[in-house]
Design a protein around this motif. Structure first.
Motif, PDB file in Angstrom:
ATOM      1  N   GLN A 191     -61.812 -20.924  11.050  1.00 28.06           N
ATOM      2  CA  GLN A 191     -62.465 -21.034  12.358  1.00 28.06           C
ATOM      3  C   GLN A 191     -61.490 -21.451  13.457  1.00 28.06           C
ATOM      4  N   ARG A 192     -60.333 -21.922  13.084  1.00 32.95           N
ATOM      5  CA  ARG A 192     -59.341 -22.358  14.075  1.00 32.95           C
ATOM      6  C   ARG A 192     -58.432 -21.228  14.548  1.00 32.95           C
ATOM      7  N   LEU A 193     -58.521 -20.071  13.923  1.00 37.47           N
ATOM      8  CA  LEU A 193     -57.608 -18.971  14.245  1.00 37.47           C
ATOM      9  C   LEU A 193     -58.229 -18.011  15.251  1.00 37.47           C
ATOM     10  N   SER A 194     -57.519 -17.779  16.339  1.00 34.91           N
ATOM     11  CA  SER A 194     -57.936 -16.776  17.316  1.00 34.91           C
ATOM     12  C   SER A 194     -57.570 -15.387  16.811  1.00 34.91           C
ATOM     13  N   ALA A 195     -58.257 -14.390  17.320  1.00 30.81           N
ATOM     14  CA  ALA A 195     -57.922 -13.014  16.963  1.00 30.81           C
ATOM     15  C   ALA A 195     -56.527 -12.675  17.485  1.00 30.81           C
ATOM     16  N   PRO A 196     -55.784 -11.825  16.787  1.00 26.57           N
ATOM     17  CA  PRO A 196     -54.460 -11.409  17.277  1.00 26.57           C
ATOM     18  C   PRO A 196     -54.559 -10.715  18.634  1.00 26.57           C
TER      19      PRO A 196
END
Length: 225
Positions: free
Chosen positions: A18-23
């Motif tokens: 949940q902490r990762l933004s989309a590339p």
């Protein structure tokens, strides 16, 4: 192995998708939501200049491969060749594999994952694939009886991967020596031509395998059928 397998690592630090933004410039490949022919979906992490991916797509028209490369110059070389070849069963993706997988791949959807000659991370072993919390998430994307294929020319890397696969990830696995005439990647051709030994670890996700991410997915793929 039986139902409700408890992974050794579930007592350890969990990956936090949940902490990762989309590339940047993220686009979901049409195969993710529109697999009309029900082709097995495969993922290659670290495709380099695409030698394996391009050859695999030609030899396996009944499968669809998504091949990811993060390094720009390698990806650009790969993308040019992919455009010329124009295989409908191949998607070439320029992105970080971890963030991209989190935002693009559904649970229990991959038939096979290739990790061919990854950076050995000899000075930072926590970044080796089977040492990372992300590996649990990656396994949640794999189908039952799906496979992870890891190949390296670094014996210490393979020794650790084999140990982790067995003791931490509880995956049935088999270790092979790569045939001397194999030519899957540019690295493989180079290493074998120098007389080096290369190893392959084939890991299988068994029936009843559980992860903490079996139901987790981001909103933009949750309604796709």
């Amino acid at each position: 192995m039986t139902d409700n397998i408890e992974l050794t690592h579930q007592q350890e630090r969990a990956f936090q998708p949940q902490r990762l933004s989309a590339p940047r410039d993220f686009i979901l490949p049409s195969i993710i939501g529109e697999n009309k022919n029900n082709l097995p979906l495969l993922l290659e992490i670290g495709a380099g200049k695409g030698k394996h991916a391009l050859g695999f797509a030609v030899r396996n028209a009944d499968k669809h491969l998504i091949a990811i490369e993060r390094t720009r110059n390698k990806f650009e070389a790969f993308a040019k060749l992919a455009a010329i070849q124009a295989s409908p069963n191949l998607d070439a993706i320029h992105a970080d594999a971890i963030a991209w997988t989190v935002h693009a791949i559904k649970p229990n959807s991959l038939a096979k994952i290739f990790i061919l000659y990854p950076n050995p991370e000899q000075h930072n072993p926590n970044q080796q694939w089977l040492n990372m919390p992300f590996f649990e998430f990656l396994l949640s994307r794999l189908q039952v009886n799906g496979e992870v294929i890891l190949v390296t020319n670094i014996e210490a890397y393979m020794d650790n991967a084999e140990r982790q696969a067995t003791k931490v990830w509880c995956l049935p696995n088999t270790r092979y020596t790569v045939a001397t005439d194999s030519q899957r990647t540019h690295f493989e051709v180079k290493y074998l031509a120098r007389g080096e030994t290369c190893w392959e670890l084939n890991m299988r996700k068994p029936e009843g395998y559980k992860t903490r991410f079996d139901e987790w997915q981001v909103g933009h793929i949750s309604e796709d059928k």
